[in-house]
Design a protein around this motif. Structure first.
Motif, short mmCIF file in Angstrom:
data_model
loop_
_atom_site.label_atom_id
_atom_site.label_comp_id
_atom_site.label_asym_id
_atom_site.label_seq_id
_atom_site.Cartn_x
_atom_site.Cartn_y
_atom_site.Cartn_z
N SER A 48 42.84 42.03 86.08
CA SER A 48 41.89 42.34 87.14
C SER A 48 41.15 41.02 87.49
CB SER A 48 40.95 43.41 86.55
OG SER A 48 40.08 43.78 87.38
N GLU A 51 43.32 39.22 89.78
CA GLU A 51 43.54 39.85 91.02
C GLU A 51 42.39 39.82 91.88
OE1 GLU A 51 45.11 44.42 92.36
OE2 GLU A 51 44.36 43.89 90.40
N CYS A 52 41.12 39.82 91.26
CA CYS A 52 40.03 39.76 92.21
C CYS A 52 39.53 38.62 92.37
CB CYS A 52 38.98 40.88 91.35
SG CYS A 52 39.56 42.48 91.23
N ASP A 53 39.49 37.77 91.65
CA ASP A 53 38.72 36.48 91.66
C ASP A 53 39.63 35.40 91.97
OD1 ASP A 53 36.77 37.82 90.80
OD2 ASP A 53 36.59 37.31 88.74
N ASP A 55 43.55 33.88 94.32
CA ASP A 55 44.77 34.38 95.17
C ASP A 55 46.11 34.57 94.88
OD1 ASP A 55 45.16 31.71 94.76
OD2 ASP A 55 45.32 31.10 97.01
#
Length: 77
Positions: A48, A51-53, A55
């Motif tokens: 996660s 994915e979020c923090d 590219d």
């Protein structure tokens, strides 16, 4: 992950992040051997965060192939 919880910053070589993210997204975490359920949750949290923090989710198949080659070339074992 809640912003009020203690956290750490981990610096990864981008190639490692691309390879790890791809593996985490393509692996059934229910089949990964763990000693404690928290280990499986930590892997899901890592996916996660990547994915979020970062590219890395936008990596192409060509970038993944190059990252795999770079990481494998750096193996010392």
């Amino acid at each position: 992950m809640s912003d009020d919880l203690p956290s750490v910053t981990v610096r990864l070589w981008r190639a490692d992040a691309v390879v790890l993210f791809n593996w985490l997204m393509s692996t059934d975490l229910n089949t990964v051997p763990v000693d404690h359920p928290a280990q499986k949750q930590a892997l899901a949290d890592l996916a996660s965060a990547l994915e979020c923090d970062t590219d890395v989710m936008a990596s192409t198949e060509e970038e993944l192939a190059a990252a795999r080659e770079d990481v494998a070339r750096d193996m010392g074992w």
